[in-house]
Structure formats: C-alpha cells, structure tokens
Design a protein around this motif. Structure first.
Motif, PDB file in Angstrom:
ATOM      1  N   SER A   1       0.666  -0.969  -0.148  1.00  0.00           N
ATOM      2  CA  SER A   1      -0.176   0.426  -0.109  1.00  0.00           C
ATOM      3  C   SER A   1       1.084   1.443  -0.137  1.00  0.00           C
TER       4      SER A   1
ATOM      5  N   LYS B   1      -7.002   0.575  -6.312  1.00  0.00           N
ATOM      6  CA  LYS B   1      -8.001   0.721  -5.466  1.00  0.00           C
ATOM      7  C   LYS B   1      -8.047  -0.162  -5.096  1.00  0.00           C
TER       8      LYS B   1
ATOM      9  N   ARG C   1      -4.807   1.765  -1.293  1.00  0.00           N
ATOM     10  CA  ARG C   1      -3.982   1.152  -2.876  1.00  0.00           C
ATOM     11  C   ARG C   1      -3.132   0.755  -2.921  1.00  0.00           C
TER      12      ARG C   1
END
Lengths: 114, 114
Positions: free
Chosen positions: A36, A68, A73
């Motif tokens: 992430s 996402k 993300r």
DNA sequence: ACGACACTGAACCGATTGGTGCAATGACGG
DNA sequence: CCGTCATTGCACCAATCGGTTCAGTGTCGT
C-alpha cells in the motif's frame, strides 16, 4: 537495425522515474510483493502525499500498476519491462566499444535509423 | 535491503543525464567521433550556452569527457560504461520475472490447498 | 451511526532544470 | 596589434520536482 529510438517521451519518463533513489527503492520493495501507499511511505519517513506522487511518477512510466482496493491503494510492479531502456543502454555500450577500437572511420550501421 | 545499488548519487546522475532526448542525441552523435560544442549545438538549433550546459550534465555523469583544445572544446565519449545503470535494470528485470514466478506459485498453492 | 483510517486534492515552498541573451575571455589569422 | 571566432560566466526566466500541510472523501470496524 536497432530500434533504439523509441518514443522519446517514453524513454524520458522511464529514465527520469529511475533517476531517484526513493523510486528505485519502491521498485525493489514491490519486487517482494504488492504494497500500500502507507507501507511504501513508512520506511522512508515520508508523508502519504509525498509517496503518492512518487508512485504516480512510476505509474506514468509504466513501471508500477496500482488499484484502489477498499480504502487503500495496492501497488505492484507494472507491465513496462524496461526493454527499451535496456536496449538504448546496450546501443550506447556498442558506441563505446567502437570508440575503444579507435577506428572512427567505420561505416556506421545505425546512422540512418534515428 | 538494497545493496544491489552502488552509490545512489552516481545512478541518479546517470539516469537523469539519460532522461533527455537532446542528451541521448549527443551521445549518439559522439559515437561517430569527437565534436565541438558548436557542432553539437547546430543540429538542435540551440545556443552554445545551452549546449554547454547539456555537455556539462553528461560530463558530471561520466558519460562524456571534454578537453579544451585551442579556442574550442573537444567532446568525446567518457569513461562511464553504464555498467551500473545496466546492472540495476537487470536487477529490476529479475524482480519482474520473480513477480511472475510468485503468481505461479500462488496459483499452485491455491490449487494444492483446495 | 460514528470514529478511526488510508488516501487524495489543492495550495504552497525552495531547489533544480532547460532554456535564453549579453558581456567577457582567450585563441587564431593576417 | 586587430578583428573574428568559439566558448563561457552571469543574470534571468518559466516550468518542473520533491517535499510539505491542511482539508476533504470514502471505507472499515464496532
């Protein structure tokens, strides 16, 4: 017949994406698996906003793909395999070796394929 | 984590020197033999001052060596062979391929635990 | 439903980049 | 010695870069 001159923009983006140790670190990290933004930012003591910008640069160069998922993300290595970047450097290496031969008076194969 | 990379500033300088099509053109041109600042500037319709700056960037990266001879400056390919730059890209290529292996292993694992 | 969480957009900042023009500087040719 | 020629140093400019803060936005867990 080396197609070393691809789209300049592409090569520009790839090389300038690589011209930053933080971004090279990101690629190395992503070699161990997806991460992430937060996970990428933490070891660099950087804000999420800052890391998002770096990831964006890498994504524009095709070196990273992001998605996402939920509120975070997921970043992973992208589709760009650096073949073009590698090819250009190989081309340069050949130029260099030809210089070593000391014979500049060589018929040059690549001259027309700019 | 990343002892794969040499001095990062060296790599920074090399990649950012390459991240400009004018400078890549200069290297290509110098592959055909030495040239003066003026000879390098002319095909790009650039001022001598501008070209001097580009050459300086390439020289700082070790990709070009220059020598003042008479009233002009002779530019030729430098000592930097881009081995480091090449090595880093190769490293990335291996990461990319390992990503594929990882996926394969993942799917294999899924099948096994199913 | 509420609060914590992960990120994003926008505005901002100082440094660097890619370029210009102009005024030296230094070498050549006569 | 004089004029020209190639380059360079300096000041300047707009755009980009790498980073920040702050105020959202949307998602998750309870």
């Amino acid at each position: 017949m080396v197609n070393h001159m691809v789209q300049h923009d592409t090569l520009d983006r790839i090389y300038s994406a690589l011209a930053d140790s933080t971004r090279r670190d990101i690629l190395t990290r992503l070699g161990d698996g997806p991460a992430s933004i937060g996970e990428l930012a933490e070891p660099h003591g950087m804000t999420l906003t800052g890391m998002t910008k770096h990831v964006r640069v890498l994504e524009d160069a095709g070196l990273v793909r992001t998605e996402k998922v939920g509120r975070s993300r997921q970043c992973r290595l992208g589709e760009e395999r650096l073949d073009d970047a590698m090819a250009w450097i190989s081309f340069y290496q050949r130029l260099w070796e030809r210089r070593l031969d000391g014979l500049e008076a060589y018929f040059t194969l690549q001259k027309g394929t700019d």
